[in-house]
Design an enzyme around this catalytic site. Sequence first.
Site, PDB file in Angstrom:
ATOM      1  CG  ASP A  80      -0.214   0.098   2.541  1.00 14.02           C
ATOM      2  OD1 ASP A  80       0.804  -0.609   2.706  1.00 14.02           O
ATOM      3  OD2 ASP A  80      -0.647   0.870   3.414  1.00 14.02           O
ATOM      4  CD  GLU A 172       4.435   0.543   6.827  1.00 12.88           C
ATOM      5  OE1 GLU A 172       5.286   0.888   7.674  1.00 12.88           O
ATOM      6  OE2 GLU A 172       4.002   1.331   5.959  1.00 12.88           O
TER       7      GLU A 172
END
Length: 402
Positions: A80, A172
Site C-alpha cells: 500500500d 502498513e
Amino acid sequence: MNTTERFLKYVSFETTSDDYSETCPSSEKEWDLARYLEKEMKEVGLTDVRLDEYGYVYGYLNATPGYEKADSIGLLAHMDTSNAVSGKDIKPRILKYEGGDIKLNEKVSILASEFPELAKLVGDDLIVTDGTTLLGADDKAGIAEIMAAVEYFVAHPEVPHGRLCIAFTPDEEIGRGTDHFDVENFGADYAYTLDGAALGGIEVECFNAAGASIKINGVSIHPGSAKNKMKNAVLVGNDLLNMLPPAEAPAHTEGYEGFYHVCEFNGSEQEANIVLIIRDHDRAKFEKKKEFLTKVCEFLNVKYGAGTVELTLKDSYRNMIEILKDKQQVVDRAVNAMEKLGVKVEMLPIRGGTDGASLTFKGIPCPNLSTGGGNYHGVLEYLSIQSMNKMVEVIIELATEK
C-alpha cells in the site's frame, strides 16, 4: 524485467490504503497488486506461493542443496501507499540528476536548498513524479528489490543460501500491516523489511506509537439566539489543539524527540472529529504523552460538560530496540553485507514505524533496511535507480551463506 521496470510496473497500480475502512486490505485496489505479485512470484520460481484472504502474499525459495540447516531469512515489503497524497495515475519519469533544483511541473520543484541530501545523488538516474501524486517508492521500491534478488538466486542456483521467506503486506501505512500476518507459518528465523529511505540506512529503533480518535459533541443553535445555549464543537476542538505543546509537533522535532501530530480536523457546530497520532522513542515519555492527552480531554469535559469530548486511544506499535538490542547478530549481518559492497552504513532511529517493529514483538526479529528513495508520502518523492540496484546486491549478499 530489470529492477527499474519492475518498479514502474508496480507503481502503475493504485494501492492507497484507507484509514476508515474496517476490511483487510483496507482498499479493494490493493487486491490488484496482490494478485499480480502472486502470479509473478509463481512465474519467477518461488514455491508455496499463496495469496490469503486478507491480501497477504507469501512465497518461498528453497535452500540450495546442502544448506537446508542455514538460517531461514525473511524479506518483506508493503504494497500500500500513503493516503496523504494521491497515488492514482502516477506519471513517473526518469532523469539524470546533474545537481540543482528538479522541476516537476510549472508550480512544483524539488529545491536543492531545502533537500541538501540530493547532493549525494549527483550523477544518479532519479525517478520522480509529475508533481501531482506521490511516486510509491514507499514501498514498491522494496518489492522490486526483493523480487529482483529472488530472480537472481533462481538464475544462479550455484550461489549458496538458506531458505528465503518472502511476504508482501497490505495496510502498513495505516498501522495494520501485520494485523493478520501468518507468523506461525512464515518460517523465518529472522527477517528484514525493505522499507527505508536513503541508501545505507539500517534501522533498529522506531517510535512507540499510538493513534487517537476524538469525537466532540456540540450543541447547534441558530446564531441569532445562541447566547448561553450553543456549544460549538469546532471551537471546543480548537481549544483542545491549543492545549497541545506547540514545541512537540513534527515540524519542531527531530532525532529521538517525540511529538503529537494532528492528521485530521473536521466538523461543524454540532459535531467535530480529530484524528492524531502520538510518537516517542522513549517508552516512559510515550506513556506520559498519552496520559497528558487523556487529561486534556478530561479537563474539557469539566469545562464544557460531561460527554462533550470522547477519546479513543489505541497503541499501534512499540520500539523494536527493546528486542533487537539482544539480537545483534541479525543487525550485524545487514551491516556486513552493506560494508562489503562499499555502502556507508547509517544507523539512525526511524521517525516512524515499519511492519518490522510489530513482527519483532511477534517473534520475528526484523530490522529495517534502506530502499534508495526520499521525500516519501508527498509529491516531491524521488528514487535513485543506482541506489535501488545496489540494494538488490545488498539483499543477495545478505542472503548468501558464507
